[in-house]
Design a protein around this motif. Structure first.
Motif, PDB file in Angstrom:
ATOM      1  N   PRO A   1       0.814  -1.220   0.000  1.00 35.62           N
ATOM      2  CA  PRO A   1       0.000   0.000   0.000  1.00 35.62           C
ATOM      3  C   PRO A   1       0.849   1.272   0.000  1.00 35.62           C
ATOM      4  O   PRO A   1       0.328   2.360  -0.246  1.00 35.62           O
ATOM      5  N   PHE A   2       2.147   1.148   0.258  1.00 36.86           N
ATOM      6  CA  PHE A   2       3.006   2.332   0.325  1.00 36.86           C
ATOM      7  C   PHE A   2       3.657   2.641  -1.014  1.00 36.86           C
ATOM      8  O   PHE A   2       3.716   3.785  -1.444  1.00 36.86           O
ATOM      9  N   CYS A   3       4.151   1.580  -1.687  1.00 31.15           N
ATOM     10  CA  CYS A   3       4.849   1.833  -2.951  1.00 31.15           C
ATOM     11  C   CYS A   3       4.178   1.135  -4.130  1.00 31.15           C
ATOM     12  O   CYS A   3       4.584   1.323  -5.270  1.00 31.15           O
ATOM     13  N   GLY A   4       3.154   0.308  -3.860  1.00 32.95           N
ATOM     14  CA  GLY A   4       2.441  -0.347  -4.947  1.00 32.95           C
ATOM     15  C   GLY A   4       3.145  -1.574  -5.502  1.00 32.95           C
ATOM     16  O   GLY A   4       2.669  -2.203  -6.436  1.00 32.95           O
ATOM     17  N   GLY A   5       4.303  -1.912  -4.925  1.00 39.75           N
ATOM     18  CA  GLY A   5       5.080  -3.044  -5.429  1.00 39.75           C
ATOM     19  C   GLY A   5       4.453  -4.384  -5.082  1.00 39.75           C
ATOM     20  O   GLY A   5       3.616  -4.490  -4.180  1.00 39.75           O
ATOM     21  N   ASN A   6       4.849  -5.412  -5.825  1.00 45.75           N
ATOM     22  CA  ASN A   6       4.321  -6.746  -5.575  1.00 45.75           C
ATOM     23  C   ASN A   6       5.339  -7.689  -4.955  1.00 45.75           C
ATOM     24  O   ASN A   6       5.085  -8.874  -4.786  1.00 45.75           O
ATOM     25  N   ASP A   7       6.497  -7.169  -4.626  1.00 46.17           N
ATOM     26  CA  ASP A   7       7.554  -7.993  -4.053  1.00 46.17           C
ATOM     27  C   ASP A   7       7.360  -8.068  -2.534  1.00 46.17           C
ATOM     28  O   ASP A   7       8.094  -7.478  -1.768  1.00 46.17           O
ATOM     29  N   VAL A   8       6.312  -8.801  -2.107  1.00 44.68           N
ATOM     30  CA  VAL A   8       5.970  -8.848  -0.694  1.00 44.68           C
ATOM     31  C   VAL A   8       6.063 -10.279  -0.187  1.00 44.68           C
ATOM     32  O   VAL A   8       5.903 -11.233  -0.939  1.00 44.68           O
ATOM     33  N   SER A   9       6.358 -10.425   1.106  1.00 43.39           N
ATOM     34  CA  SER A   9       6.437 -11.767   1.672  1.00 43.39           C
ATOM     35  C   SER A   9       5.664 -11.829   2.990  1.00 43.39           C
ATOM     36  O   SER A   9       5.518 -10.830   3.700  1.00 43.39           O
ATOM     37  N   LEU A  10       5.226 -13.019   3.307  1.00 47.54           N
ATOM     38  CA  LEU A  10       4.420 -13.229   4.500  1.00 47.54           C
ATOM     39  C   LEU A  10       5.263 -13.099   5.765  1.00 47.54           C
ATOM     40  O   LEU A  10       6.327 -13.694   5.874  1.00 47.54           O
ATOM     41  N   VAL A  11       4.796 -12.318   6.731  1.00 45.73           N
ATOM     42  CA  VAL A  11       5.491 -12.177   8.012  1.00 45.73           C
ATOM     43  C   VAL A  11       4.810 -13.035   9.073  1.00 45.73           C
ATOM     44  O   VAL A  11       5.448 -13.780   9.801  1.00 45.73           O
ATOM     45  N   SER A  12       3.495 -12.918   9.180  1.00 53.28           N
ATOM     46  CA  SER A  12       2.778 -13.759  10.132  1.00 53.28           C
ATOM     47  C   SER A  12       1.373 -14.015   9.632  1.00 53.28           C
ATOM     48  O   SER A  12       0.865 -13.300   8.778  1.00 53.28           O
ATOM     49  N   GLY A  13       0.754 -15.043  10.166  1.00 54.33           N
ATOM     50  CA  GLY A  13      -0.587 -15.391   9.729  1.00 54.33           C
ATOM     51  C   GLY A  13      -0.855 -16.881   9.865  1.00 54.33           C
ATOM     52  O   GLY A  13      -1.987 -17.316   9.842  1.00 54.33           O
ATOM     53  N   ARG A  14       0.218 -17.668  10.027  1.00 50.78           N
ATOM     54  CA  ARG A  14       0.029 -19.115  10.143  1.00 50.78           C
ATOM     55  C   ARG A  14       0.246 -19.635  11.560  1.00 50.78           C
ATOM     56  O   ARG A  14       0.087 -20.816  11.826  1.00 50.78           O
ATOM     57  N   GLU A  15       0.640 -18.752  12.464  1.00 50.63           N
ATOM     58  CA  GLU A  15       1.012 -19.211  13.795  1.00 50.63           C
ATOM     59  C   GLU A  15      -0.220 -19.537  14.653  1.00 50.63           C
ATOM     60  O   GLU A  15      -1.315 -19.082  14.360  1.00 50.63           O
ATOM     61  N   PHE A  16      -0.029 -20.333  15.669  1.00 52.42           N
ATOM     62  CA  PHE A  16      -1.083 -20.473  16.664  1.00 52.42           C
ATOM     63  C   PHE A  16      -0.426 -20.783  17.991  1.00 52.42           C
ATOM     64  O   PHE A  16       0.618 -21.416  18.055  1.00 52.42           O
ATOM     65  N   PHE A  17      -0.993 -20.267  19.063  1.00 55.28           N
ATOM     66  CA  PHE A  17      -0.482 -20.600  20.375  1.00 55.28           C
ATOM     67  C   PHE A  17      -1.520 -20.329  21.452  1.00 55.28           C
ATOM     68  O   PHE A  17      -2.528 -19.662  21.208  1.00 55.28           O
ATOM     69  N   VAL A  18      -1.256 -20.879  22.626  1.00 45.43           N
ATOM     70  CA  VAL A  18      -2.122 -20.662  23.771  1.00 45.43           C
ATOM     71  C   VAL A  18      -1.723 -19.325  24.368  1.00 45.43           C
ATOM     72  O   VAL A  18      -0.599 -19.139  24.805  1.00 45.43           O
ATOM     73  N   ARG A  19      -2.632 -18.374  24.355  1.00 44.94           N
ATOM     74  CA  ARG A  19      -2.307 -17.035  24.838  1.00 44.94           C
ATOM     75  C   ARG A  19      -2.494 -16.926  26.346  1.00 44.94           C
ATOM     76  O   ARG A  19      -1.726 -16.267  27.038  1.00 44.94           O
ATOM     77  N   GLU A  20      -3.532 -17.568  26.845  1.00 42.22           N
ATOM     78  CA  GLU A  20      -3.874 -17.384  28.238  1.00 42.22           C
ATOM     79  C   GLU A  20      -4.778 -18.520  28.698  1.00 42.22           C
ATOM     80  O   GLU A  20      -5.577 -19.025  27.910  1.00 42.22           O
ATOM     81  N   ILE A  21      -4.636 -18.944  29.935  1.00 41.05           N
ATOM     82  CA  ILE A  21      -5.640 -19.850  30.469  1.00 41.05           C
ATOM     83  C   ILE A  21      -6.158 -19.292  31.795  1.00 41.05           C
ATOM     84  O   ILE A  21      -5.416 -18.658  32.547  1.00 41.05           O
ATOM     85  N   GLU A  22      -7.430 -19.488  32.002  1.00 40.32           N
ATOM     86  CA  GLU A  22      -8.079 -18.996  33.209  1.00 40.32           C
ATOM     87  C   GLU A  22      -8.402 -20.215  34.046  1.00 40.32           C
ATOM     88  O   GLU A  22      -9.031 -21.153  33.551  1.00 40.32           O
ATOM     89  N   VAL A  23      -7.979 -20.204  35.315  1.00 36.93           N
ATOM     90  CA  VAL A  23      -8.177 -21.393  36.146  1.00 36.93           C
ATOM     91  C   VAL A  23      -8.855 -21.031  37.467  1.00 36.93           C
ATOM     92  O   VAL A  23      -8.977 -19.858  37.811  1.00 36.93           O
ATOM     93  N   MET A  24      -9.294 -22.057  38.163  1.00 39.41           N
ATOM     94  CA  MET A  24      -9.865 -21.862  39.495  1.00 39.41           C
ATOM     95  C   MET A  24      -9.016 -22.600  40.509  1.00 39.41           C
ATOM     96  O   MET A  24      -8.401 -23.600  40.192  1.00 39.41           O
TER      97      MET A  24
END
Ligand SMILES: [Zn+2]
Length: 116
Positions: free
Chosen positions: A93-116
């Motif tokens: 979106p800044f220069c209109g170029g198509n030479d782009v690569s993926l930085v993130s989007g495939r990751e998954f992880f446990v962010r937080e758990i709530e316990v008693m």
């Protein structure tokens, strides 16, 4: 799909944290999943309910947060979020170029758990 294996991994993490914290029950598990991941939230929740039977995580609620898909532009080295539903190709979106690569989007992880 690979949801079953993924869910086993998630449950292992959750149980380890619960045991370390001396929890008697896990109430909520918050996951962060990249926007490009094809993991189905519905199946994750089902497998979790099934695998968690008889553990402290039995009956825990699964909350999924989708993280944005981020690309980096090669020539100008800037990063930008992409809405995959809105477009099929993603020029910078800044220069209109198509030479782009993926930085993130495939990751998954446990962010937080709530316990008693
Ligand atoms: Zn650019």
């Amino acid at each position: 799909m690979h949801e079953l294996a993924v869910t086993e991994g998630i449950l292992a993490v959750v149980l380890r944290h619960a045991a370390a914290g001396g929890a008697s029950r896990v109430v909520t598990v918050r996951l962060r999943i990249g926007g490009l991941s094809d993991l189905s939230e519905e199946w994750l929740a089902r497998y979790f309910a099934w695998l968690g039977k008889g553990t402290v995580a039995e009956g825990a609620r699964i909350e999924v947060e989708r993280t944005p898909v981020v690309f980096r532009c090669g020539p100008c080295d800037r990063t930008f979020d992409v809405d995959l539903k809105a477009a099929r190709d993603f020029p910078c979106p800044f220069c209109g170029g198509n030479d782009v690569s993926l930085v993130s989007g495939r990751e998954f992880f446990v962010r937080e758990i709530e316990v008693m």
